[in-house]
Each structure stands twice: as structure tokens, then as C-alpha cells.
Enzyme design. Structure first.
Site, PDB file in Angstrom:
ATOM      1  CD  GLN A  89     -10.702  -2.680  -0.765  1.00 45.87           C
ATOM      2  OE1 GLN A  89      -9.529  -2.312  -0.780  1.00 45.87           O
ATOM      3  NE2 GLN A  89     -11.238  -3.320   0.263  1.00 45.87           N
ATOM      4  N   GLY A 139      -1.482  -6.497  -4.840  1.00 43.24           N
ATOM      5  CA  GLY A 139      -2.635  -6.388  -3.959  1.00 43.24           C
ATOM      6  C   GLY A 139      -2.853  -4.973  -3.428  1.00 43.24           C
ATOM      7  CG  HIS A 140      -6.310  -4.264  -0.935  1.00 42.16           C
ATOM      8  ND1 HIS A 140      -7.470  -4.060  -0.245  1.00 42.16           N
ATOM      9  CD2 HIS A 140      -5.772  -5.393  -0.425  1.00 42.16           C
ATOM     10  CE1 HIS A 140      -7.615  -5.010   0.644  1.00 42.16           C
ATOM     11  NE2 HIS A 140      -6.616  -5.834   0.555  1.00 42.16           N
ATOM     12  CG  ASN A 141      -4.563  -0.788   1.307  1.00 44.54           C
ATOM     13  OD1 ASN A 141      -4.909   0.323   0.929  1.00 44.54           O
ATOM     14  ND2 ASN A 141      -5.401  -1.654   1.803  1.00 44.54           N
ATOM     15  CB  ALA A 194      -8.528   0.506  -5.799  1.00 42.58           C
TER      16      ALA A 194
END
Lengths: 324, 324, 324
Positions: free
Chosen positions: A196, A237-239, A216
Site C-alpha cells: 500500500q 479504509g484505504h483509497n 494509506a
């Protein structure tokens, strides 16, 4: 009770009315130096009272009105509809906001923290911290991360590598920003972790509570827009792409790759599944579990979350049928 | 956007196809050095595309297909059913896994952390840390605890006494392992705390998110099996026995003395009451509250959790009756 | 399995019976030095067995009875109704409490921590830490905060400014006490933060889990009464008043300005909205979302929480109608 010390910057009632653009009723030659709760405020302190319902929709009670009338505060900030107190008072549009403005002037906690990096903090190679920022004890700032002007990071905040904070952000203690996103692929024998490397990009004036986690992104950064405010133990959460001025109350959880519009509001313990859109200005009720798209301005509730009107009918039906 | 620096280890398309065991279509003399998202990937970067539904069951949209066709990536990893792109591409069984393998080769974040103990970390007497492990800033490793080969502990991780991590574990920041289990007895005047001396035993290749808590067992260790992956803010009560390769998404909570079978999957904010069994391969839906035994392979949902089919009928009934 | 080392303080069965006020059956000249689980206890160890249902209402199984009969423990603590084991044993009113008392005598983890402040901890100006308290590695104690006699703060606990801990409190790792309460006013352009200067006041003998958050009050302190016990990841909003001996299980969330009566019990992942009362001795079921007043002694469940009897009828109705 230990009270916070009074500020050295005193103001007269006339000066306060001028700062707030409010109408001063009565007069006083007291030098005011602090905002205080209406039950404890003293002669040199300012208190506020709202005769209108609070953000929970609750009207002030008879006891609340009595506490206002009995207050020993030297100056009251009240709304225009408030039955005029006998105190020296200032009529303003929003007494709570007016009190906030005065408290920021006198009691701003952040002003207690001089710019600089606490000697126990760890700043990794390539990290850039603005000279006006405060980095508290035991913080860790990862490689190539940046902290903008006038940011305040309380104790034990961890920024991983490639985390970027805009100006004037406030991060409460023990919060983690930029941890590896939760991305794995099963290879038939074990879960393989997708690196990530996207980091996190946080806008201007963002305030994040204690013990929160913002992961990240995989390739691109997870993004938090300007002016967002998050309470404690929020998980992003990521993104995910969080718009501007979004409110998240305590223990909210947003899965990966969610897209949240400007000004959306998530009440306590609510959340959203991954890969979906929540429109601008949407309201997510406490505990609601968003499992599909929410339209701009829509209010949803329930698990899974549905429009608040349908949810209310479902709840009414349950109570009705259960009583049969 | 700050991109992660390209790796020094370059590979040709032929070499990548060989590593992945995939079929190379087209050719290229480019030296590739990074995996990147399909919208941002450049000529010397590799991207992936899956024409099949993702783990959420969502099919790629027309825009996703268009993004694939428009990608400026030098090399694509695609599944066999994908309409052949005009790019140089490699057909593989699982493009996401293939991209993970390549990203681990080039971009593995862990490779950025040389083995060793950060000088700000505290290693208590009798703790044993493998020479190949990385212990990040502000970590604390308690007495008689052990950290296996190639473990990575990010910043501010706390291991209490008698916590044992197998090889190749990754623990994200601000996580607490081995805190006193929540065991009390009321003596008529106050809650008396039962000392919790069992510690924690964690297997090989376990990955634990940020701000998680795994409590120490009372007499015997709390156990986490090989290859488990936990997202952020997961809570595991004392004396729980978690099998191998168990997945726990964000904010999951498992009460004390639970027994969770191999390969079980807990979606976000789900949980289980204490002293009960969840069978191997069971799937616990988001928010589900497991209050009784779950059979191996069963999928449950709801609060309290029931078989997913019953839950779906209950939800359908509620909507139907609410509309009357 | 690494066992905790035996205590140097040995006791005979007669001495233990005397300490517990129990009836010794059989005799032994063994010097006992540890409490242990019934399956692993050895000849010089004490184990306990309850023939009555546990706090979950579960009766011991046939296997549990067999494990008791097969135990190699040198001494058993049992209830009066237990079928008499062949072991030397002591009959007591509450075997679990009796084992707790003995374990506290021999194995108290806190006894392993000598009074004092770990050199890696940061004690800000004006903070006062009692000489008998233990402040663990990487802790931060804010300005004008106080820590009472015999407190134990595990690693990386953060107390902000103006946080007051009574005597004999235990705070687990990575917990944050006194972070800014979540109080904002929208000024038409952005959320303005109301300074939170009230601090936190925590009573005597309070035990708080890992990665918890207790926010500072706005003008007056957030209050936690004597003898409360909180599990991990509990969140308490600003200005809340928590009574004495309140139990909060893992991941409970209490919004701001809540008022919780003495001895109330919140099961896992339950919570309460702000500005409301929960009566003394109330029981809040796992996941319950308290959105209105709960009466003293009442048990509530569901989202929103209703009386447990109504909740049970609602659940039964749902199952019944779903099956049609």
C-alpha cells in the site's frame, strides 16, 4: 474542581458585543476574561443560553431556564427570542457559536502549545514539519510526510510515510494515519498482502479525534477533504475519498474505496461498506449500515440502511405487530 | 501526488510473464519497475484489470472497461476472459494476485525497514527480538515476550509481558497485545480483578491492523493461529482461540473464550459473544452479532445473527409489511 | 506454554481455607504457590470449579465435570453444591471470587511493577504523580494532571492536561484520557471548535482497558465514578457523568453529556446517545442503542433500545412472520 486559569486578555461587554456583532442590553464595567458554563460562571465570566432546541432537537427545560435566571455570570450571550434576563446580556443569532468564538479568543487550548517538536517525538528522514506546527510527545512522523502550518498533533500520534497534512489540522492522541490498507489476495496457501504505497492526503483545517485510523491507499492516496471533523475511534479504509466538511461521530467505520460527498454527516457507530457513494449533505443515522448508494441530502437509518421514512415505518410495524 | 520511487530492480515483460506463469501477448523492450493503478500507470509501469466481479460481487462498469482501454500503462495483467486490450499484456488466472506478487517484488513497504530496533523503542528485561525483526519507534516489548524472524512492528505497538509473536508477523501502529483480560468478580463491595497471567501466543505470518487490542488469557494464552489477517480496531477478548487464516475486518469484536475455526471471515463491525464456537470457513456478515454457535461453512447475518437465508426473509418481510 | 513463575509466598491448604473463610475437606502438606486453570494445574497449584451456571447462564458441561474429576491440581476451590471431588478441596460461597483473591495474593501482575516513572515517560509541567504509582514506558502525563496512590498506567497511556486519577486506578496501554471533546459550531463557512477546558475527573479504583478514549468536558470535567471497570476500545464523550461501579464491555460508546447511574452494565458494542439518563443498575444488552431514558434496574435491548421483553417479542414476531 480545578478551573482553567483566566486569560490575561480582558474585554469589556461593549468590546465583546462589537466582536460578536450583537446587541448589548444593560452595561457593565467588568473586565471579562473567560467563558464558563452557566451554572458555574462568576461575575467576571461570560456564559451563554439558548432558548431554542439544541442539535438533538431537545428544548431547554424549566430547570434550564431557571439556571439561566439564577446564573451568577457577569454577562450572558442569548438568542433574540430568549426571555430577557436581568443580567447584562448580548443578543446574538447563535449563542453557542458566539460562546465558541469568545472561548477561542480566551481559552484556546492550542494556544497553550508553543510551536515546535517535543524532544521525545521521532521525525523520520525526509519528513517536513512547518515551523508553526506543534508535534507532541512520543509522536512519530514518517518518511517524506509533511505537516502544514499551525497543525497540532497531540501525544503519540503516528503518521506513517507519505502522509500529508494541510495547514491548521488538529490530530488527537494515539491516532494512526497511513497504516497499510487492508488489501490481500489468497494465493491458495495464505493471504498475500498488496503493498500500500499511496499514502494519505489530508486537507486544510481537518480535526481528527483520538485513537482513529486512516489507512494509506494502495496506489493513490486516501483523501480527507478540507474542514472535516472526526470524533474518536473513527476508522477510514484505504483509497476512500472523503469530501469537505464531513462530520463523523465516534466509532464510525468507512470501508475501503468509499466516496463520501461534501458535508455528509455520520452519527455514532454508523458506517459504510466499500466501493460506494454517499451523496453530499447526506445524513447517516446512528448505527446505520450503508450498504448501497445514498443520494445527496438523503437521510438513512437501519442495518442495512434505508431511507429514514421507510425505516421509521419498519420500526413502527415491528412494535405494532409485537404487541399483538 | 507524490509517487513512491521506482524500484532499482527492473524486469522485462518476458521476465514478468515467467515469474507469474502467465501468457505474454505482444512484446515490449521496456524495463518495468513498479505496479501502479490503471488510471495513473505510465509506460514503464504495470497495471492490472479484472473483467470478473470483485470480492464485493460488483462487476466492472463500462467506465472501468474504458479506463482499461485508455490506460497508458506499458503492461497489463488481465484474466483470460478479458476482451484483449491493445496493450502488451499477460493473461493470468488472478490479475489482482499477480499484481500483488509483482508489487511485493518491487514495492514492499517492509523492505524499507532495515532489521533492527529503533532507539526510541523500549525492550524490557527478558524480551527476545529476532535479529531480522524491525521494531519501530516508541514500541514497547514486555518482559519475557518474544518477536520472531522478519516481524515488522510499526510505531507505538505495545506488547505486554509473555506475548509471543511467530515469524513474519506484521503489527500496525498503536496496537496493544497482551493487556489484562476483562475478568472480574464482585465481592459485594467492588469488582475484584482476576490476574491475567496467560499471555498471548500468535502464530506465523499473522498481520494485525492499527489500534487493535488482543488481551492476555487468564491462565492459558489467548491464541491467534498462523496466517490470520485483522484490519484496524479489532478487539479480541481473553482466552479466545482464533484458528488459522481467519479474516477480521475493521472494528470486529470477539468476546472472551470464543473459539473461531480456520478460515472464518468476520465482516466489518461484526462480533461474537463469549464462550461459543464459530465453525471453520463460516462467514459472518457486516454488523452480525453472533450469540450462538455457527456451523462450519455457514453464513450468518443480523443481530442476533441467524442463517443468512432466514435473515434475508426477515428483512424482506419487514420491508413488505412496512409498505402496507 | 510459558507459565508464569511460581510465587515465593507459599501457603498450606489450612492457611488458604482460613484466608477464604471456607471449609477444608481432606488435608495436604503441600506448599501452594499459584492459581492455575483446572486442566493444567499441578500438585502444588490451586484450581477452582463452579458447578453452577456462569455469568453467561451456561451450566458446566459433562466434559467440564470430567475435567474437574481428572484435574491434577493439588487443591480445588468448589461451591457447596459441587459433587465432592476426591481431591483435597475447600468449599466456598463463590469459587471464582475465591480463586481471584488467591491469584491476587500470588500472581498480581501489578506487583511486578515497582512504583516509579519509566524513564521514557513524559511528565509535563505541573503534573503530580503519587510516589506509589507506576507510570509505564512512553506514557504522557499532561500539565496539571494528577495520578493517585498505587495507580498503574501501562505503556503509551496519554493523559492530557487537567486529568485527575484517584487512587488505585489501572489504565491499560494506548488509552487516551482528556482529549478535546467533540464540540463544534458551524459558522457558515466551517466548523468552529469550542475549546474544551473542563478536563476529566476519575474516581478511586477505576480500571480502564486498552485503546479507550475519555474526552475532556467543555467547562466542567467529564466524570467517572469510583470502581468503574471498562473493557477495551470504550469511548466516553465529553461532559458525561458516569456513576460508580459501572461496567462497560468492549467497544461501548457513550455520547456527550450522558448521565449513567451507579452499577449500570453496558454489554459489548452497546451505547447511548447524548444528553440522556440511564438509571442505576440498568442493563444494556450487547449492541443495544440507547436513544431515550432507561429506568433504574431496567434491561433494554435493540436498536433503538426498548425494554427487553418488547425486544424479545419483536424478534419472535420477525422470525415467525419470516417463516410464513
Amino acid at each position: 474542581m480545578t478551573s482553567a486559569p483566566a486569560s490575561a486578555k480582558t474585554l469589556t461587554a461593549t468590546e465583546i458585543a462589537s466582536m460578536l456583532g450583537g446587541e448589548l442590553v444593560g452595561d457593565s464595567d467588568v473586565q471579562f476574561s473567560q467563558v464558563q458554563g452557566i451554572k458555574n460562571a462568576q461575575a467576571n465570566e461570560v456564559a451563554f443560553f439558548m432558548s431554542t432546541p439544541n442539535e438533538m432537537g431537545q428544548h431547554p427545560s424549566d430547570q434550564d431556564f431557571q439556571a439561566m435566571r439564577d446564573s451568577t455570570a457577569g454577562l450572558l450571550l442569548v438568542d433574540a427570542n430568549c426571555p430577557a434576563p436581568t443580567h447584562c446580556h448580548i443578543k446574538v443569532d447563535n449563542p453557542s457559536l458566539a460562546a465558541t468564538i469568545m472561548a477561542q479568543f480566551w481559552q484556546c487550548r492550542r494556544a497553550q502549545y508553543a510551536a515546535g517538536i517535543h524532544p521525545s517525538a521521532v521525525i523520520e528522514d525526509g519528513a517536513q514539519v512547518a515551523a508553526s506546527a506543534y508535534i507532541g510527545p512520543q509522536c512519530v512522523i514518517g518518511k517524506n510526510s509533511t505537516v502544514g502550518e499551525n497543525c497540532v498533533l497531540y501525544a503519540s500520534v503516528v503518521l506513517y510515510d507519505n502522509v500529508h497534512l494541510g495547514d491548521a489540522c488538529v490530530i488527537q492522541a494515539n491516532t494512526t494515519i497511513g497504516a497499510d490498507g487492508f488489501g490481500y489476495n489468497w494465493d491458495g496457501k495464505q493471504h498475500q498482502h498488496m503493498p500500500q504505497i499511496g499514502g494519505v492526503r489530508i486537507g486544510r483545517g481537518v480535526e481528527i479525534g483520538a485513537n482513529c485510523c486512516i489507512d494509506a491507499g494502495t496506489f493513490e492516496p486516501t483523501e480527507i477533504g478540507d474542514g472535516c471533523i472526526f470524533d474518536n475511534q473513527v476508522q477510514i479504509g484505504h483509497n476512500s475519498k472523503i469530501g469537505r466538511f464531513v462530520i463523523m461521530c465516534g466509532q464510525v467505520g468507512i470501508s475501503g474505496s468509499a466516496c463520501i460527498g461534501d458535508g455528509a454527516m455520520f452519527a455514532g457507530k454508523s458506517g459504510a461498506a466499500g466501493h460506494l457513494h454517499v451523496g453530499a449533505g447526506a445524513k447517516i443515522a446512528a448505527r446505520a449500515a450503508v450498504m448501497s448508494e445514498v443520494k445527496p441530502g438523503q437521510t438513512v437509518a437501519g442495518q442495512p440502511a434505508v431511507d429514514i421514512k421507510l425505516h421509521q415505518r419498519m420500526m413502527a410495524m415491528m412494535r405494532r405487530n409485537a404487541r399483538r
